[in-house]
Structure formats: C-alpha cells, structure tokens
Scaffold this motif. Sequence first.
Motif, PDB file in Angstrom:
ATOM      1  N   GLY A   9       0.786  -1.232   0.000  1.00 42.52           N
ATOM      2  CA  GLY A   9       0.000   0.000   0.000  1.00 42.52           C
ATOM      3  C   GLY A   9       0.814   1.276   0.000  1.00 42.52           C
ATOM      4  N   VAL A  10       2.068   1.191  -0.407  1.00 45.09           N
ATOM      5  CA  VAL A  10       2.860   2.421  -0.571  1.00 45.09           C
ATOM      6  C   VAL A  10       2.339   3.121  -1.830  1.00 45.09           C
ATOM      7  CG1 VAL A  10       5.167   3.391  -0.928  1.00 45.09           C
ATOM      8  CG2 VAL A  10       4.874   1.328   0.488  1.00 45.09           C
ATOM      9  N   PRO A  11       1.988   4.398  -1.748  1.00 44.03           N
ATOM     10  CA  PRO A  11       1.355   5.049  -2.894  1.00 44.03           C
ATOM     11  C   PRO A  11       2.305   5.221  -4.084  1.00 44.03           C
ATOM     12  CG  PRO A  11       1.827   6.654  -1.158  1.00 44.03           C
ATOM     13  CD  PRO A  11       2.112   5.298  -0.579  1.00 44.03           C
ATOM     14  N   ILE A  12       1.929   4.631  -5.206  1.00 35.93           N
ATOM     15  CA  ILE A  12       2.677   4.820  -6.463  1.00 35.93           C
ATOM     16  C   ILE A  12       1.704   4.581  -7.609  1.00 35.93           C
ATOM     17  CG2 ILE A  12       3.536   2.417  -6.491  1.00 35.93           C
ATOM     18  CD1 ILE A  12       6.144   3.718  -7.802  1.00 35.93           C
ATOM     19  N   ASP A  13       1.762   5.431  -8.622  1.00 32.71           N
ATOM     20  CA  ASP A  13       0.783   5.383  -9.712  1.00 32.71           C
ATOM     21  C   ASP A  13       1.380   5.055 -11.063  1.00 32.71           C
ATOM     22  OD1 ASP A  13      -1.330   6.432  -7.969  1.00 32.71           O
ATOM     23  OD2 ASP A  13      -0.197   8.311  -8.075  1.00 32.71           O
ATOM     24  N   CYS A  14       2.686   5.243 -11.213  1.00 31.53           N
ATOM     25  CA  CYS A  14       3.239   5.119 -12.559  1.00 31.53           C
ATOM     26  C   CYS A  14       4.741   4.852 -12.524  1.00 31.53           C
ATOM     27  CB  CYS A  14       2.977   6.385 -13.386  1.00 31.53           C
ATOM     28  SG  CYS A  14       2.988   7.928 -12.447  1.00 31.53           S
ATOM     29  N   PHE A  23       4.907  -4.273 -15.992  1.00 34.72           N
ATOM     30  CA  PHE A  23       4.730  -3.193 -15.011  1.00 34.72           C
ATOM     31  C   PHE A  23       3.246  -2.845 -14.886  1.00 34.72           C
ATOM     32  CE2 PHE A  23       9.327  -1.872 -15.578  1.00 34.72           C
ATOM     33  CZ  PHE A  23       9.671  -1.970 -14.245  1.00 34.72           C
ATOM     34  N   ALA A  24       2.581  -2.701 -16.026  1.00 34.73           N
ATOM     35  CA  ALA A  24       1.167  -2.313 -16.009  1.00 34.73           C
ATOM     36  C   ALA A  24       0.333  -3.329 -15.233  1.00 34.73           C
ATOM     37  CB  ALA A  24       0.645  -2.168 -17.438  1.00 34.73           C
ATOM     38  N   ASP A  41       0.338   2.869 -14.193  1.00 36.95           N
ATOM     39  CA  ASP A  41       0.509   3.329 -15.567  1.00 36.95           C
ATOM     40  C   ASP A  41       1.988   3.280 -15.912  1.00 36.95           C
ATOM     41  OD1 ASP A  41      -2.190   3.899 -15.858  1.00 36.95           O
ATOM     42  OD2 ASP A  41      -1.963   6.013 -15.307  1.00 36.95           O
ATOM     43  N   VAL A  42       2.284   3.179 -17.189  1.00 34.99           N
ATOM     44  CA  VAL A  42       3.659   3.311 -17.648  1.00 34.99           C
ATOM     45  C   VAL A  42       3.717   4.428 -18.687  1.00 34.99           C
ATOM     46  CG1 VAL A  42       4.395   0.958 -17.147  1.00 34.99           C
ATOM     47  CG2 VAL A  42       3.354   1.467 -19.361  1.00 34.99           C
ATOM     48  N   ALA A  43       4.886   5.053 -18.791  1.00 39.89           N
ATOM     49  CA  ALA A  43       5.083   6.108 -19.784  1.00 39.89           C
ATOM     50  C   ALA A  43       6.542   6.067 -20.229  1.00 39.89           C
ATOM     51  CB  ALA A  43       4.749   7.474 -19.191  1.00 39.89           C
ATOM     52  N   LEU A  44       6.774   6.444 -21.469  1.00 41.71           N
ATOM     53  CA  LEU A  44       8.144   6.591 -21.968  1.00 41.71           C
ATOM     54  C   LEU A  44       8.474   8.063 -21.771  1.00 41.71           C
ATOM     55  CD1 LEU A  44       7.914   4.461 -25.253  1.00 41.71           C
ATOM     56  CD2 LEU A  44       7.860   3.745 -22.846  1.00 41.71           C
ATOM     57  N   THR A  45       9.442   8.357 -20.897  1.00 44.61           N
ATOM     58  CA  THR A  45       9.546   9.714 -20.363  1.00 44.61           C
ATOM     59  C   THR A  45      10.670  10.579 -20.918  1.00 44.61           C
ATOM     60  OG1 THR A  45      10.776   8.772 -18.515  1.00 44.61           O
ATOM     61  CG2 THR A  45       8.421   9.215 -18.161  1.00 44.61           C
ATOM     62  N   GLU A  46      11.691   9.979 -21.531  1.00 42.48           N
ATOM     63  CA  GLU A  46      12.834  10.789 -21.991  1.00 42.48           C
ATOM     64  C   GLU A  46      13.417  10.212 -23.285  1.00 42.48           C
ATOM     65  OE1 GLU A  46      15.774  11.248 -18.870  1.00 42.48           O
ATOM     66  OE2 GLU A  46      14.245  11.571 -17.338  1.00 42.48           O
ATOM     67  N   VAL A  81       0.020  -1.392 -25.411  1.00 43.32           N
ATOM     68  CA  VAL A  81      -0.220  -1.615 -23.980  1.00 43.32           C
ATOM     69  C   VAL A  81      -1.204  -0.547 -23.488  1.00 43.32           C
ATOM     70  CG1 VAL A  81       0.854  -1.665 -21.690  1.00 43.32           C
ATOM     71  CG2 VAL A  81       2.054  -2.656 -23.669  1.00 43.32           C
ATOM     72  N   PRO A  82      -2.405  -0.957 -23.120  1.00 44.94           N
ATOM     73  CA  PRO A  82      -3.421   0.043 -22.761  1.00 44.94           C
ATOM     74  C   PRO A  82      -2.971   1.021 -21.668  1.00 44.94           C
ATOM     75  CG  PRO A  82      -4.438  -2.107 -23.029  1.00 44.94           C
ATOM     76  CD  PRO A  82      -2.952  -2.326 -23.149  1.00 44.94           C
ATOM     77  N   ARG A  83      -2.190   0.550 -20.699  1.00 47.07           N
ATOM     78  CA  ARG A  83      -1.765   1.466 -19.630  1.00 47.07           C
ATOM     79  C   ARG A  83      -0.483   2.219 -19.963  1.00 47.07           C
ATOM     80  NH1 ARG A  83      -3.608   0.068 -13.535  1.00 47.07           N
ATOM     81  NH2 ARG A  83      -3.235   2.312 -13.465  1.00 47.07           N
TER      82      ARG A  83
END
Length: 300
Positions: free
Chosen positions: A193-198, A222-223, A228-233, A254-256
């Motif tokens: 329950g440690v808060p993490i979203d992505c 990961f999803a 959520d996952v994102a390609l960030t850089e 990948v939907p997420r």
Amino acid sequence: ASTLGAAAAQSGRYFGTAIAAGRLGDSTYTTIAGREFNMVTAENEMKPDATEPQRGQFNFSSGDQIYNWATQRGMKVRGHTLAWHAQQPGWMQSLSGSSLRQAMIDHINGVMAHYKGKLAAWDVVNEAFNEDGSRRQSNLQGTGNDWIEVAFRTARTADPSVKLCYNDYNIENWSYGKTQGVYRMIQDFKSRGVPIDCVGLQTHFTGGSSLPSNFQTTLSSFAALGVDVALTEVDVTNASTSQYAGLTQACMNVPRCIGITVWGVRDSDSWRSSESPLLFDGGGNKKAAYTSVLNALNAA
Ligand code: G3I
C-alpha cells in the motif's frame, strides 16, 4: 492526424517533449514545440538544484516560465524530479543521515505545495537503482533503505491529486537486472500500500542496439502490477526509424502506456546532440524518424 500530439490523442495518449527555459526565446523551437506536443517536461528547471538553491528558500521562476508557456498553449506538464542523487543543490550534497532525510521531505513538501493541483504527474524518485538491480549507493540511500517509500508517502500527502511516478533508465529490457530490481520494488509497494501510480521508462536508446524485443513485455508487466507506464525521456542514437517506430508501437499495444515524451525538440537541443537522436534536425526539419513515429501513432 498530422501532429504528434493530435495523433497520440486519438488513442487517449499524449506526446510530449522536454523544454528548456533558456530556449523559449527561440521562435523556431517554440513554433515546433507548440505545434507538435501536448505534454511538457522541464528539462532541468524543476530539479532540486533549481527549485531549492538555498535550504528553505524555494525558487520557481524558471519552472513557472515553462509551466506557464505550456499551459497557455493547452499543454499539460509532468514534474521532474523531486528526489535524485544528481542535480542536488550544494547544501543538500553535503547533508547525510536524518538531516538529509528531513531535507528531502521538506523539499518534496515545498515544491509540491507550489505546484499543487497543477501537474499531470511527478517523477517523485529518479534513478535509484544500479544496473544489477541493487540500490544505487547515494547520500539518499545512506539515509536508510526506506527513503523511496518515505518520498512517495510524503508526496501523496502533499498533493493527493497528482500521479506519482518512479522514473529510471535502462529498465526497458525485461531480462535486465535493473528492470527486475525496479519491478520488485513496485510489486512490493503495491503489496504494502505504498502510494505509487506510474513507472517512467526513460528510453534513452544507444547506438547499434536494436529495440529490445521484450520491450512490450516490460511495459505490460509493469502495467499488470496496477501502475501506468510512460516513456519519459526518449532519444535514440541516430534516430533509428525502426527503433522509434518499434518503441511507439510497443506503447500503443499496452493500454496502460499513457504517453511518450522525447527528450528535446531538435537534435541541437539534445543533451547528446552529437548523436542526432531526436525527431527534428538542427534546422527544425522533420526527420524520417518523425514520420515513423507519426505513422505508428496514427495506426493505433
Ligand atoms: O545552466 C548552466 C549554465 O549556467 C552553465 O554555464 C553551463 C556550463 O556547463 O551549465 C549549465 O547547466 C547545465 C544544464 O544541463 C543546463 O544546460 C549543466 O551543466 C548540465 O549538467 C545539465 O545537464 C542536464 C543533465 O540532465 C544533468 O543531469 C541535461 O540538460 C538534461 O537533459 C539531463 O536530463 C537527464 C534527466 O534529468 C534524467 N535522466 C537522464 C537525462 C539525461 O542525462
């Protein structure tokens, strides 16, 4: 659609870029950025050395310049980054133990209060793992192995509305030690329950290496943990069209996978400009990689 942002939006995703405040006076740069993208990350301006140059004295002038530029054009903004071993202000570099732990907490609270309710996501913690999947030895790690979860818990309380991300490089290949190390941490956070979203996969791809065939497996794995996952850089040595198309396709599958951000506008704006890794050349012209990405977005 005829721009990256509009093409990504067709599937509910975004397409972003890193923006440098020092380039906002360059009209070629701002014309391309304003036309093509619908998400912005400050390349350096929201990092700890920029936002808290003296302990307890916050400075948001450059960060706000980018935030205002983006939001005036209807773009969203990702915050980057709150807790990192690099680009710490001098005063923070010299701290350790409980005083550094408290400084990290105060920094997160101070920066997140300023941007409360305004950002799409924060890279709360950046680059905390070694290549073998163990924790990177840094002054932050020296405060105790729980520093990452403390950062995320602090962040959730500071701004409950913003998505909280863990961000790293070399976590694209599913068979790689670092990928597995980060995966285990996210799995552990979710179970406790440690808060993490992505999870942000920086996706700095280097010369000759092909796109890891299991890249999509990494995203979907990961999803499946409930983030959520994102390609960030994103940047790719010599802007290989097949790698750019492949990484875009993997995200679309990948939907997420919620969006893609390239790490700069033109090759000349890149931190590795000698490798011509971006979608626009130094003159601001669209490269072949641009078309490969646009086509992959439009096909999704
Ligand atoms: O602003 C100063 C300027 O005043 C000075 O004259 C000049 C001389 O070196 O330095 C300027 O600061 C530089 C800054 O970029 C702005 O251009 C720093 O030296 C330089 O180290 C810094 O590099 C940034 C790098 O992070 C530092 O860690 C890059 O622009 C930025 O693209 C890069 O971004 C990182 C992500 O945050 C995390 N993932 C990896 C990625 C690439 O390294």
